[in-house]
Write a protein that holds these residues in place. Structure first.
Motif: not given
Length: 283
Positions: A246-254
């Motif tokens: 997910l993080e490589t696809a542009g998602f960020q944990k908020v």
């Protein structure tokens, strides 16, 4: 005198206004699904305005989920949040496990009401989806739009992943969704499914159920690849490799809010195939 009462669908515009007062983005469609799946309680002031809400979704006697606990900022500190949460608790059997996903602000209250932290979810936001560099397209699987003939098998797959049968909710969620993707292997077995649901602020990906990390990543890709707005997915614990994708696809944990339980110390039996929850109110 302010009293708790059961809220009806005609009050949806008032509930949207209430959610906006605390910066939440409930849509009419989302709240309608909540009404179709559970019970909504509210408190009104002397003018008849809804100043607080809470919903409980019952999945038979095996599990219930509390959410949409909102108190208008002007009425905080008066014990309203406790009273309305207690109304939800009283609506199910004393033996029924009740779960909720807490805000930092609400966690102390829920602890006083007998809830305890059993896990966490990771809230991910994506402003611009990009296809992961190593995405292989999951060529051994077939990704297709939902068909009514898939319903029974999806419910069964979801039950093994979530721990309880959610037939009514799953059907309502499919009707609400922008897209529902079903994944099949070469023998026509369903090995995953996922939905996307639009809210005013973002498009939620969930629920998402899959046999493997690779299938789950493929579901997210199929739901996200043509969408240009903000995306959100809430991921249960234990999905580190999936979250890396997910993080490589542009998602960020908020955020990483706690999952809390009352009347039980652990989840119902789950098989580890839940990759994205539907929304916090639904568990």
């Amino acid at each position: 005198m302010i009293v708790i009462e059961r809220i009806e669908e005609k009050d949806i515009p008032c509930l949207i206004h209430l959610s906006e007062s605390v910066g939440w983005d409930y849509s009419s469609g989302e709240i309608k699904t909540i009404f179709q799946s559970g019970i909504v309680y509210g408190e009104k002031n002397e003018k008849g305005e809804i100043i607080a809400s809470a919903a409980i979704i019952s999945y038979g006697e095996k599990l219930a989920s509390i959410g949409m606990v909102i108190v208008h900022p002007q009425y905080k500190g008066k014990g309203i949040g406790r009273r309305i949460t207690e109304a939800c608790i009283r609506s199910v059997s004393e033996k029924t496990p009740i779960m909720l996903i807490a805000t930092k602000e609400g966690e102390p209250l829920y602890e006083k009401l007998g809830f305890q932290v059993v896990s966490h979810v990771s809230k991910y936001i994506c402003n611009q989806y990009v296809t992961p560099k190593d995405y292989d397209g999951s060529k051994q699987y077939i990704f297709m739009d939902y068909d009514e003939g898939d319903s029974d098998r999806i419910v069964k797959l979801d039950e093994a992943a979530f721990g309880v049968n959610r037939r009514n909710f799953i059907q309502r969620r499919i009707e609400q969704s922008e897209q529902c993707v079903v994944v099949k292997d070469r023998e026509n077995n369903i090995v995953g499914y996922g939905m996307s649901v639009q809210t005013p602020e973002n498009r939620i990906i969930g629920p998402t159920v899959a046999l493997t990390d690779n299938i789950a990543s493929g579901i997210v890709h199929h739901l996200a690849k043509d969408y240009k707005g903000k995306l959100r997915i809430d991921v249960p614990e234990g999905k580190e490799m999936f979250m890396e994708v997910l993080e490589t696809a542009g998602f960020q944990k908020v955020d990483q809010p706690p999952i809390m339980l009352k009347n039980s110390t652990q989840f119902l039996k789950r098989n580890g195939e839940l990759y994205g929850i539907a929304a916090q109110v639904f568990g």
